[in-house]
Scaffold this active site. Structure first.
Site, PDB file in Angstrom:
ATOM      1  N   TYR A  69       0.831  -1.201   0.000  1.00 32.11           N
ATOM      2  CA  TYR A  69       0.000   0.000   0.000  1.00 32.11           C
ATOM      3  C   TYR A  69       0.870   1.257   0.000  1.00 32.11           C
ATOM      4  CZ  TYR A  69      -4.258  -2.683   1.144  1.00 32.11           C
ATOM      5  OH  TYR A  69      -5.326  -3.551   1.129  1.00 32.11           O
ATOM      6  N   ARG A 236     -24.212   7.699  -2.654  1.00 34.69           N
ATOM      7  CA  ARG A 236     -24.403   9.113  -2.357  1.00 34.69           C
ATOM      8  C   ARG A 236     -25.878   9.482  -2.447  1.00 34.69           C
ATOM      9  NH1 ARG A 236     -19.527  12.760  -3.785  1.00 34.69           N
ATOM     10  NH2 ARG A 236     -17.782  11.293  -3.759  1.00 34.69           N
ATOM     11  N   LYS A 303     -10.111  11.600   6.042  1.00 35.05           N
ATOM     12  CA  LYS A 303     -10.362  12.696   6.970  1.00 35.05           C
ATOM     13  C   LYS A 303     -11.040  12.137   8.215  1.00 35.05           C
ATOM     14  CE  LYS A 303     -11.039  16.151   3.303  1.00 35.05           C
ATOM     15  NZ  LYS A 303     -12.000  17.134   2.712  1.00 35.05           N
ATOM     16  N   VAL A 310     -19.488   7.650   9.943  1.00 41.14           N
ATOM     17  CA  VAL A 310     -19.992   6.283   9.762  1.00 41.14           C
ATOM     18  C   VAL A 310     -19.930   5.433  11.028  1.00 41.14           C
ATOM     19  CG1 VAL A 310     -19.480   6.240   7.296  1.00 41.14           C
ATOM     20  CG2 VAL A 310     -17.743   5.447   8.919  1.00 41.14           C
TER      21      VAL A 310
END
Length: 382
Positions: A69, A236, A303, A310
């Site tokens: 990663y 969304r 962020k 969530v």
């Protein structure tokens, strides 16, 4: 539960085959880094540390990364954060091998710095331990199946890592169900450690994992750590889609293009979310958590407010009607032989899977039966 208790401080056993206890959400660290920013978006070290601090303060202890990663930035930053906070043993740390983790070093012959074989495995694990500034990895995943290593070589080499103390538990990601079942049976037959958790793509708009992977996990006593549960930014509201269209998703992920399918599933998620008075993404997250036991969604953010937005999903309970509404947003086809077992391939109507004795149509023709139900997911605590 006290309203002041950290949101992620009700812990769960990872799987029937693994006794380690983890937070209900897993923090994905693929977002941490600036390398490959055009594809994955950027997250500075300062912001990554702020996200990690918040996750830890909320009770989060389960963190996922991989050897490749962000050209190694993800593992290195995690190692620096744990060293600076002196909390390594508090954390259940998962990483992976198989990717070509030294691909950014163009002067090297790369062929054995990736893949699923023994040399790649050992080199990768030693490099990960160094980057993570730790002596052990809680959970090591085979990142994907590349059809090169034999099952005996793989399971003996992985077991050697467990016996050495460098690795505590084994997982596998992005691999066919038959491979996992065969590997686990070989491990059991030879007194080796088996895979205890599977990681793969799963969300309300992408349910392929339910065909064979999910039933396999239930049968093998494995946990499930799905990624992409928020559809990688493609769930969304209508307002959110307009904003995305105007900005071309600047700064975010740009791997899979947005589709009308994403929009149609999002509309149903939004209807359910509005009726419950919660954000859409919380419903998307709650959906996978309530589909099966031992499900620990991986959430990657860039962020802190993405994470705070969530986290409350762990306390959201969806009714059967709400789950059905989400699943009726599109027609999911389990395919053969599952539609044969359910009998839906012979009938007019939507395709259905046959995953338990109560739905096998040949059996139902023989009489009326009462069946013991399988394990159920943990119901959220208010």
């Amino acid at each position: 539960m006290s309203t002041s208790a950290p949101l992620l401080s009700r812990y769960r056993q990872l799987s029937p085959a693994a006794s380690i206890r983890v937070s209900p959400l897993c923090l994905g660290a693929m977002t941490f880094g600036v390398s490959d920013g055009e594809m994955f978006g950027e997250c500075s070290k300062e912001m990554a540390f702020a996200i990690l601090d918040h996750f830890y303060q909320q009770g989060g202890n389960f963190i996922d990364t991989a050897n490749g990663y962000r050209a190694g930035e993800s593992e290195m930053w995690l190692g620096e954060w744990m060293a600076s906070r002196k909390n390594r043993d508090d954390i259940v740390l998962a990483t992976k091998y198989a990717a070509g983790y030294r691909g950014h070093e163009k002067n090297r012959i790369q062929v054995n710095y990736g893949g699923t074989g023994t040399k790649s495995m050992r080199l990768s694990v030693d490099a990960s331990l160094q980057k993570l500034q730790t002596s052990y990895i809680d959970l090591l995943y085979v990142h994907w199946w590349d059809y090169t290593v034999s099952i005996p070589e793989l399971m003996h080499a992985l077991n050697d890592l467990v016996a050495s103390g460098k690795v505590h538990y084994l997982g596998i990601s992005d691999s066919p169900a038959w491979v996992v079942s065969k590997a686990n049976q070989y491990a059991r037959d030879h007194g080796l450690r088996q895979f205890v958790v599977y990681q793969g793509l799963w969300n309300a708009a992408k349910r392929d994992l339910e065909r064979d992977i999910l039933p396999m996990c239930l049968d093998e006593g494995m946990g499930l750590c799905p990624y992409g549960v928020l559809n990688q930014g493609r769930f969304r509201t209508e307002e959110g889609f307009r904003d995305r269209d105007q900005t071309n998703n600047a700064g975010g992920r740009n791997i899979i293009p947005l589709s009308e399918h994403d929009r149609s599933v999002s509309r149903v998620l939004d209807i359910v979310a509005t009726s419950k008075g919660v954000p859409l993404l919380q419903v998307a997250l709650a959906y996978v958590m309530q589909k099966a036991p031992y499900v620990f969604p991986i959430v990657g953010v860039r962020k802190v407010d993405h994470l705070t937005g969530v986290e409350p999903a762990v306390h959201i309970s969806l009714t059967d009607e709400e789950v059905n509404a989400i699943e009726n947003a599109y027609e999911f086809d389990p395919g053969f032989p599952h539609t044969f077992l359910s009998g839906s391939m012979f009938a007019q109507g939507p395709p259905k899977g046959g995953y338990s004795p109560d739905v096998v149509w040949w059996t139902k023709m023989l009489g009326t039966f009462d069946w013991v139900e399988g394990a159920k997911p943990i119901r959220p605590q208010p």
